[in-house]
Design an enzyme around this catalytic site. Structure first.
Site, short mmCIF file in Angstrom:
data_model
loop_
_atom_site.label_atom_id
_atom_site.label_comp_id
_atom_site.label_asym_id
_atom_site.label_seq_id
_atom_site.Cartn_x
_atom_site.Cartn_y
_atom_site.Cartn_z
CE1 TYR A 231 -2.32 3.50 1.85
CE2 TYR A 231 -4.00 2.24 0.71
CZ TYR A 231 -3.58 3.35 1.49
OH TYR A 231 -4.53 4.34 1.59
CG HIS B 66 -0.89 5.43 -1.57
ND1 HIS B 66 -1.31 4.38 -1.31
CD2 HIS B 66 -1.98 6.49 -1.23
CE1 HIS B 66 -2.78 4.34 -1.46
NE2 HIS B 66 -3.07 5.54 -1.44
CE1 TYR C 121 -6.35 11.24 1.64
CE2 TYR C 121 -6.81 12.03 -0.61
CZ TYR C 121 -6.67 11.08 0.67
OH TYR C 121 -7.87 9.97 0.40
CD1 TRP D 39 -6.73 5.34 -5.93
CD2 TRP D 39 -4.67 5.05 -6.98
NE1 TRP D 39 -5.56 5.24 -5.12
CE2 TRP D 39 -4.67 4.98 -5.76
CE3 TRP D 39 -3.64 4.90 -7.84
CZ2 TRP D 39 -3.13 5.07 -5.16
CZ3 TRP D 39 -2.27 4.84 -7.57
CH2 TRP D 39 -2.10 4.75 -6.00
CD1 TRP D 40 -10.51 4.26 -5.18
CD2 TRP D 40 -12.68 4.62 -6.22
NE1 TRP D 40 -11.05 5.47 -4.52
CE2 TRP D 40 -12.34 5.75 -5.24
CE3 TRP D 40 -13.96 4.54 -6.98
CZ2 TRP D 40 -13.17 6.54 -4.83
CZ3 TRP D 40 -14.89 5.63 -6.48
CH2 TRP D 40 -14.70 6.54 -5.62
#
Length: 570
Positions: free
Chosen positions: A17, A21, A40, A74-75
């Site tokens: 993960y 990113h 963010y 992306w999802w």
């Protein structure tokens, strides 16, 4: 408005993960920005594999964002390592409610490191995210020299006013917690107390060479300083000697000599210090092997005028209170000891456990340095020298004015690979040098052999790309080729240059830095050790069909160079 949510990660997927990113798609980043999303943050609770996300946005249209194709992709890309909603790839998430807030200061502002990047051609303030090191914004203006007065000099008052005005304009939107500094070399400020004793001399002033013959007799040998004798004022020692000889009364009042990054650090913090990367860069003032001032510098008594040597990137203190009041910067904004720009490009790489690595820092100058390289390869007559890196180590280096020569050769129209092919097939050659001031062929006048052909604007620019690639290839061969080469700065976005260099260097992998400016990133990284800045690199691709023709062209180009040097030999 602040948004907070919790998401659920599959156990054991934490590293993946983070990796995904760290390599966030640029088009997704731009999409999020276009919807007003900023600040963010995502936090991981490893014990429960939960992710806690927060971001700020005004008038966010969440439904429209969810329908964006990039968001959908992306999802889908993340769905194999996260829990998703039934019937879609959207991450399963729950909203978090704020229940407590304490001592919140400027929470709505993006927290950044501001990097003053003062180059010979442009002056920039680069804002780097204080956590990730990612470039958030760049404000720049052209730099120029003032020709009146005692001699051509840098308009430091104008630059200083622009810096203050720009920082003032940024404070409503950014929390600038620290300021790092990187500048071009061969420049120093002779101070009388807190004021300039003499204008800051422009290193390209030809008049400095008036003292060349006398200076050459006094300077320390190359074997001590690894500084070649350079034209104009490219040796800082020659500048100081010329100023001392030409203006003895004013020079006798000098209390401190501040290297250029340290001059700006002084204006910001009030602290006078010295620093090794600017002191050791072709100045004639430093002995990198002994880590001390050269005999020449000591004989002139200049070593006593330089303030205490302080570690590169060390904290000088906080911003001056009056300056914080004037600009709106926080009173505890930290100021860090600056670095010479081509050395800043080395910072992300100098601690890597590699046998050797070549870094090409491109701008007005193309500076090629080999980390852990061999000092025995240096030839002072080819503008080869030893830079001193942020750890104080001598680093073999060669340079030429690649950016300036490229500008002199190119047109306003970008060249295509088809244009490059035309240059190679027809044997159109650009032979050095097209900029005065430095490089292996600084003593020669550049010329173009167009074989009687009239070049289109695209072909003209292609010739510029071919020329700088061949010059870079030639310089790398003089230094010694490494297994890996990284291109930083302007040429990292020149696809023709990258393709040509990769095709020329079959034994080395050529990478282009995807960071907008390696110098600013390196300066920010030095001054903020907690930054998670990781240089983003992309592998340059060679063109197999081009290689036979390119190798023949290179051989012919180098034969012409050899003939040019032979004719110049008495």
């Amino acid at each position: 408005m602040k948004y907070s949510s919790v998401m659920y990660l599959h156990k054991g997927c934490e590293a993946e993960y983070k990796k995904r990113h760290d390599e966030l798609w640029p088009d997704l980043a731009e999409l999020l920005k276009s919807y007003g999303i900023k600040n963010y943050y995502i936090y991981l609770d490893e014990s429960e594999s939960r992710l806690y996300a927060t971001f700020d946005a005004e008038n966010l249209d969440s439904e429209a964002l969810a329908k964006e194709p990039v968001m959908q992709r992306w999802w889908k890309y993340m769905a194999d390592i996260m829990e998703t909603k039934s019937g879609s790839f959207e991450p399963a998430s729950g909203a978090l409610q704020e229940v407590f807030r304490f001592n919140v200061q400027d929470a709505h502002l993006a927290r950044v490191v501001a990097v003053l990047d003062i180059g010979k051609t442009n002056i920039k303030i680069c804002l780097m995210d204080a956590q990730t090191g990612i470039l958030r914004d760049v404000i720049k203006r052209a730099n120029s020299v003032v020709d009146d007065g005692l001699y051509p000099h840098i308009d430091v008052n104008n630059i200083w006013q622009w810096i203050k005005d720009t920082l003032t304009s940024l404070t409503p939107n950014y929390f600038i917690g620290s300021i790092a500094i990187t500048t071009h070399g061969a420049t120093a400020a002779c101070m009388k107390g807190d004021e300039l004793a003499l204008p800051v001399l422009d290193y390209e002033y030809d008049g400095i060479d008036q003292c060349r013959t006398e200076y050459e007799k006094l300077r320390s040998p190359f074997s001590e300083t690894f500084s070649p004798l350079l034209p104009q004022g490219l040796n800082l020692g020659k500048q100081l000697y010329w100023q001392q000889s030409k203006f003895p009364e004013a020079f006798s009042n000098v209390t401190d000599i501040l290297l250029y990054p340290q001059y700006w650090g002084f204006l910001l913090s009030g602290q006078k210090v010295s620093e090794v990367t600017s002191l050791g860069c072709h100045t004639d003032l430093w002995n990198p092997s002994a880590c001390q001032f050269s005999h020449f510098s000591q004989q002139q008594g200049w070593d006593k005028l330089f303030p205490q040597l302080v570690e590169t990137g060390a904290k000088l203190g906080n911003i001056l209170p009056a300056l914080a009041e004037e600009t709106g910067l926080p009173k505890n904004c930290a100021i860090f000891n600056g670095i010479h720009d081509s050395n800043a490009s080395l910072v992300p790489y100098i601690s890597k456990p590699l046998d050797s690595l070549t870094v090409i820092s491109s701008g007005t100058w193309t500076v090629i340095a080999t980390i852990n390289g061999d000092l025995d390869s240096l030839d002072e007559h080819k503008d080869m020298l030893a830079n001193v890196d942020a750890f104080g180590r001598a680093t073999p280096t060669i340079r030429f004015m690649g950016g300036r020569e490229w500008e002199a050769l190119r047109s306003d129209k970008e060249g295509t690979m088809e244009d490059v092919g035309f240059i190679l097939e027809n044997g159109v050659f650009a032979l050095p040098s097209f900029a005065a001031g430095g490089g292996p062929f600084a003593q020669y006048q550049g010329r173009i052999d167009a074989r009687g052909l009239s070049l289109t604007p695209g072909q003209q620019s292609a010739l510029a790309d071919v020329y700088v690639a061949l010059m870079t290839d030639y310089c790398i061969d003089l230094l010694g080729e490494s297994d890996m080469t990284v291109v930083e700065g302007a040429f990292s976005n020149n696809l023709n240059f990258l393709t040509l260099l990769s095709s020329l260097k079959a034994n080395s992998e050529i990478y282009a830095s995807r960071d907008v400016t390696g110098t600013a990133g390196g300066a920010a990284l030095l001054s903020n050790k907690s930054l998670k800045h990781k240089g983003r690199l992309s592998l340059a691709q060679c063109e197999p069909t081009l290689k036979p023709l390119l190798n023949l062209y290179r051989r012919q180009w180098r034969e012409r160079i050899a003939d040019m040097e032979h004719l110049a030999t008495p």
